[in-house]
Design a protein around this motif. Structure first.
Motif, PDB file in Angstrom:
ATOM      1  N   ILE A  89       9.668  -2.903  -2.802  1.00  0.00           N
ATOM      2  CA  ILE A  89       8.389  -2.675  -3.465  1.00  0.00           C
ATOM      3  C   ILE A  89       7.705  -4.031  -3.612  1.00  0.00           C
ATOM      4  CG2 ILE A  89       7.236  -1.966  -5.594  1.00  0.00           C
ATOM      5  CD1 ILE A  89       8.266   0.370  -4.047  1.00  0.00           C
ATOM      6  N   PRO A  90       6.510  -4.194  -3.044  1.00  0.00           N
ATOM      7  CA  PRO A  90       5.822  -5.491  -3.107  1.00  0.00           C
ATOM      8  C   PRO A  90       5.499  -5.891  -4.549  1.00  0.00           C
ATOM      9  CG  PRO A  90       4.762  -4.002  -1.545  1.00  0.00           C
ATOM     10  CD  PRO A  90       5.743  -3.187  -2.323  1.00  0.00           C
ATOM     11  N   GLU A  91       5.437  -7.183  -4.778  1.00  0.00           N
ATOM     12  CA  GLU A  91       5.031  -7.711  -6.072  1.00  0.00           C
ATOM     13  C   GLU A  91       3.744  -8.511  -5.906  1.00  0.00           C
ATOM     14  OE1 GLU A  91       8.197  -9.988  -7.728  1.00  0.00           O
ATOM     15  OE2 GLU A  91       9.612  -8.303  -7.797  1.00  0.00           O
ATOM     16  N   ASN A  92       2.964  -8.517  -6.943  1.00  0.00           N
ATOM     17  CA  ASN A  92       1.747  -9.335  -7.005  1.00  0.00           C
ATOM     18  C   ASN A  92       0.620  -8.862  -6.082  1.00  0.00           C
ATOM     19  OD1 ASN A  92       3.119 -11.118  -8.831  1.00  0.00           O
ATOM     20  ND2 ASN A  92       4.068 -12.121  -7.073  1.00  0.00           N
ATOM     21  N   THR A  93       0.713  -7.650  -5.556  1.00  0.00           N
ATOM     22  CA  THR A  93      -0.398  -7.055  -4.806  1.00  0.00           C
ATOM     23  C   THR A  93      -0.475  -5.575  -5.177  1.00  0.00           C
ATOM     24  OG1 THR A  93       0.881  -6.328  -2.864  1.00  0.00           O
ATOM     25  CG2 THR A  93       0.028  -8.578  -2.829  1.00  0.00           C
ATOM     26  N   PRO A  94      -1.652  -4.964  -5.046  1.00  0.00           N
ATOM     27  CA  PRO A  94      -1.733  -3.511  -5.222  1.00  0.00           C
ATOM     28  C   PRO A  94      -0.846  -2.814  -4.195  1.00  0.00           C
ATOM     29  CG  PRO A  94      -3.922  -4.510  -5.171  1.00  0.00           C
ATOM     30  CD  PRO A  94      -2.952  -5.566  -4.738  1.00  0.00           C
ATOM     31  N   ILE A  95      -0.296  -1.654  -4.563  1.00  0.00           N
ATOM     32  CA  ILE A  95       0.631  -0.926  -3.688  1.00  0.00           C
ATOM     33  C   ILE A  95       0.011   0.404  -3.286  1.00  0.00           C
ATOM     34  CG2 ILE A  95       2.916   0.111  -3.495  1.00  0.00           C
ATOM     35  CD1 ILE A  95       3.791  -1.853  -5.730  1.00  0.00           C
ATOM     36  N   LEU A  96       0.000   0.652  -1.979  1.00  0.00           N
ATOM     37  CA  LEU A  96      -0.576   1.872  -1.429  1.00  0.00           C
ATOM     38  C   LEU A  96       0.495   2.569  -0.594  1.00  0.00           C
ATOM     39  CD1 LEU A  96      -3.224   3.486  -1.190  1.00  0.00           C
ATOM     40  CD2 LEU A  96      -3.902   1.949   0.664  1.00  0.00           C
ATOM     41  N   PHE A  97       1.049   3.679  -1.105  1.00  0.00           N
ATOM     42  CA  PHE A  97       2.047   4.448  -0.368  1.00  0.00           C
ATOM     43  C   PHE A  97       1.330   5.349   0.646  1.00  0.00           C
ATOM     44  CE2 PHE A  97       4.105   3.686  -4.521  1.00  0.00           C
ATOM     45  CZ  PHE A  97       5.272   3.076  -4.094  1.00  0.00           C
ATOM     46  N   ALA A  98       1.852   5.409   1.865  1.00  0.00           N
ATOM     47  CA  ALA A  98       1.246   6.228   2.919  1.00  0.00           C
ATOM     48  C   ALA A  98       2.325   7.090   3.563  1.00  0.00           C
ATOM     49  CB  ALA A  98       0.592   5.337   3.982  1.00  0.00           C
ATOM     50  N   ALA A  99       2.201   8.420   3.437  1.00  0.00           N
ATOM     51  CA  ALA A  99       3.237   9.337   3.914  1.00  0.00           C
ATOM     52  C   ALA A  99       2.676  10.367   4.885  1.00  0.00           C
ATOM     53  CB  ALA A  99       3.882  10.052   2.731  1.00  0.00           C
ATOM     54  N   ASN A 100       3.544  10.910   5.712  1.00  0.00           N
ATOM     55  CA  ASN A 100       3.165  12.017   6.596  1.00  0.00           C
ATOM     56  C   ASN A 100       3.100  13.323   5.803  1.00  0.00           C
ATOM     57  OD1 ASN A 100       6.142  11.712   6.499  1.00  0.00           O
ATOM     58  ND2 ASN A 100       6.159  13.483   7.842  1.00  0.00           N
ATOM     59  N   HIS A 101       2.454  14.345   6.394  1.00  0.00           N
ATOM     60  CA  HIS A 101       2.216  15.586   5.637  1.00  0.00           C
ATOM     61  C   HIS A 101       2.416  16.806   6.541  1.00  0.00           C
ATOM     62  CE1 HIS A 101       0.980  17.991   2.386  1.00  0.00           C
ATOM     63  NE2 HIS A 101      -0.331  17.964   2.535  1.00  0.00           N
ATOM     64  N   ARG A 102       3.509  17.546   6.294  1.00  0.00           N
ATOM     65  CA  ARG A 102       3.847  18.715   7.106  1.00  0.00           C
ATOM     66  C   ARG A 102       3.900  20.010   6.309  1.00  0.00           C
ATOM     67  NH1 ARG A 102       8.924  16.375  10.749  1.00  0.00           N
ATOM     68  NH2 ARG A 102       7.753  14.674  11.754  1.00  0.00           N
ATOM     69  N   SER A 103       3.966  19.893   4.988  1.00  0.00           N
ATOM     70  CA  SER A 103       4.218  21.070   4.174  1.00  0.00           C
ATOM     71  C   SER A 103       3.718  20.849   2.749  1.00  0.00           C
ATOM     72  CB  SER A 103       5.730  21.354   4.140  1.00  0.00           C
ATOM     73  OG  SER A 103       6.083  22.275   3.130  1.00  0.00           O
ATOM     74  N   PHE A 104       3.383  21.944   2.047  1.00  0.00           N
ATOM     75  CA  PHE A 104       3.072  21.842   0.628  1.00  0.00           C
ATOM     76  C   PHE A 104       4.275  21.293  -0.146  1.00  0.00           C
ATOM     77  CE2 PHE A 104      -0.176  25.237   1.488  1.00  0.00           C
ATOM     78  CZ  PHE A 104      -1.275  24.471   1.124  1.00  0.00           C
ATOM     79  N   PHE A 105       5.461  21.475   0.402  1.00  0.00           N
ATOM     80  CA  PHE A 105       6.669  21.006  -0.271  1.00  0.00           C
ATOM     81  C   PHE A 105       6.733  19.478  -0.309  1.00  0.00           C
ATOM     82  CE2 PHE A 105      11.320  21.117  -1.192  1.00  0.00           C
ATOM     83  CZ  PHE A 105      11.296  22.104  -2.168  1.00  0.00           C
ATOM     84  N   GLY A 141      -4.185  -2.432 -11.158  1.00  0.00           N
ATOM     85  CA  GLY A 141      -2.754  -2.695 -11.158  1.00  0.00           C
ATOM     86  C   GLY A 141      -1.865  -1.497 -10.953  1.00  0.00           C
ATOM     87  N   TYR A 142      -2.460  -0.315 -10.738  1.00  0.00           N
ATOM     88  CA  TYR A 142      -1.674   0.899 -10.528  1.00  0.00           C
ATOM     89  C   TYR A 142      -1.444   1.145  -9.042  1.00  0.00           C
ATOM     90  CZ  TYR A 142      -3.448   1.578 -15.270  1.00  0.00           C
ATOM     91  OH  TYR A 142      -3.778   1.405 -16.583  1.00  0.00           O
ATOM     92  N   ALA A 143      -0.353   1.810  -8.713  1.00  0.00           N
ATOM     93  CA  ALA A 143      -0.090   2.196  -7.328  1.00  0.00           C
ATOM     94  C   ALA A 143      -0.801   3.506  -7.011  1.00  0.00           C
ATOM     95  CB  ALA A 143       1.413   2.358  -7.102  1.00  0.00           C
ATOM     96  N   VAL A 144      -1.084   3.705  -5.733  1.00  0.00           N
ATOM     97  CA  VAL A 144      -1.749   4.917  -5.257  1.00  0.00           C
ATOM     98  C   VAL A 144      -0.987   5.448  -4.050  1.00  0.00           C
ATOM     99  CG1 VAL A 144      -3.852   5.813  -4.151  1.00  0.00           C
ATOM    100  CG2 VAL A 144      -4.040   4.289  -6.117  1.00  0.00           C
ATOM    101  N   ALA A 145      -0.883   6.782  -3.947  1.00  0.00           N
ATOM    102  CA  ALA A 145      -0.208   7.420  -2.809  1.00  0.00           C
ATOM    103  C   ALA A 145      -1.197   8.295  -2.049  1.00  0.00           C
ATOM    104  CB  ALA A 145       0.971   8.257  -3.288  1.00  0.00           C
ATOM    105  N   ILE A 146      -1.169   8.177  -0.722  1.00  0.00           N
ATOM    106  CA  ILE A 146      -2.077   8.922   0.149  1.00  0.00           C
ATOM    107  C   ILE A 146      -1.288   9.491   1.333  1.00  0.00           C
ATOM    108  CG2 ILE A 146      -4.112   8.778   1.647  1.00  0.00           C
ATOM    109  CD1 ILE A 146      -5.120   6.466   0.035  1.00  0.00           C
ATOM    110  N   MET A 147      -1.675  10.670   1.772  1.00  0.00           N
ATOM    111  CA  MET A 147      -1.190  11.212   3.035  1.00  0.00           C
ATOM    112  C   MET A 147      -2.353  11.079   4.022  1.00  0.00           C
ATOM    113  SD  MET A 147       1.073  14.429   1.675  1.00  0.00           S
ATOM    114  CE  MET A 147       2.661  14.097   0.896  1.00  0.00           C
TER     115      MET A 147
END
Length: 212
Positions: A35-51, A112-118
């Protein structure tokens, strides 16, 4: 990583999703990841299902990660699920409110918060992802360039077996499918070309998937 303001609800929801997801699946979650430190964090994931959303929350609960998640805007208008998404700090996203959603993500990252995107922006059926991922959308690049965020690629497999596209609910099976979650090496976009950047992001996710 700064805890989001809705952290208590986020954690309660995560614990519930962890228990709920185990009704339908077995888990193989990566335990050690960078997990990076001292920079904003942007999670990027693939998307195949509502699950994917359920399993992501379960993973976040187990790993201690918390973030603002971009979620389909129409879900915020539905009873029960809409208020729940608001309580957990989710960000409604659609073509109609693209600029608003991106600005909200940028604001959260700069705070300063992390964000997650597909980045694919939709559920991707198998025939549209012959190499593991579908076409990414450039919004994630615009957000990353505006904030200097470090992108953490995330790969999820098995979720579409639990909850196939077109089914109203997850499918219980005698032998529970195995869902895997893996994190890739964090990186930052280097180009001013959003299309090139999103291709790089999707390639990183594709490489992760090929090793699972």
């Amino acid at each position: 990583m700064k805890p989001i303001k809705q952290i208590r609800s986020f954690r309660r929801s995560g614990r519930f999703m962890l228990v709920f997801s185990r009704i339908f699946s077995r888990h193989d979650f990566q335990e050690d990841f960078e997990i990076p430190e001292n920079t904003p964090i942007l999670f990027a994931a693939n998307h195949r299902s509502f699950f994917d959303v359920i399993i992501a929350w379960a993973f976040f609960s187990k790993s201690g990660v918390n973030c603002h998640c971009l979620i389909r805007a129409d879900l915020f208008k539905k009873p029960l699920i809409g208020p729940w998404l608001h309580r957990n700090g989710c960000i409604p996203a659609s073509k109609a409110n693209r600029s608003e959603a991106e600005e909200r993500a940028i604001t959260e990252l700069n705070s300063g918060y992390a964000v997650a995107i597909m980045p694919e922006g939709k559920l991707v059926p198998a025939h549209e992802r012959p190499n593991g991922v579908g076409q990414g959308r450039p919004g994630i690049s615009r957000i990353a360039r505006a904030t200097g965020a470090t992108i953490v690629p995330v790969a999820i497999t098995g979720s579409d077996t639990v909850w196939p596209l077109g089914k109203a609910f997850p499918i219980p099976r005698f032998r529970k499918p195995l869902i895997k979650v893996r994190f890739g090496k964090p990186f930052q976009v280097e180009s001013d070309d959003d299309i090139k950047n999103v291709e790089t992001i999707m390639t990183n996710i594709k490489v992760l998937l090929s090793k699972m």
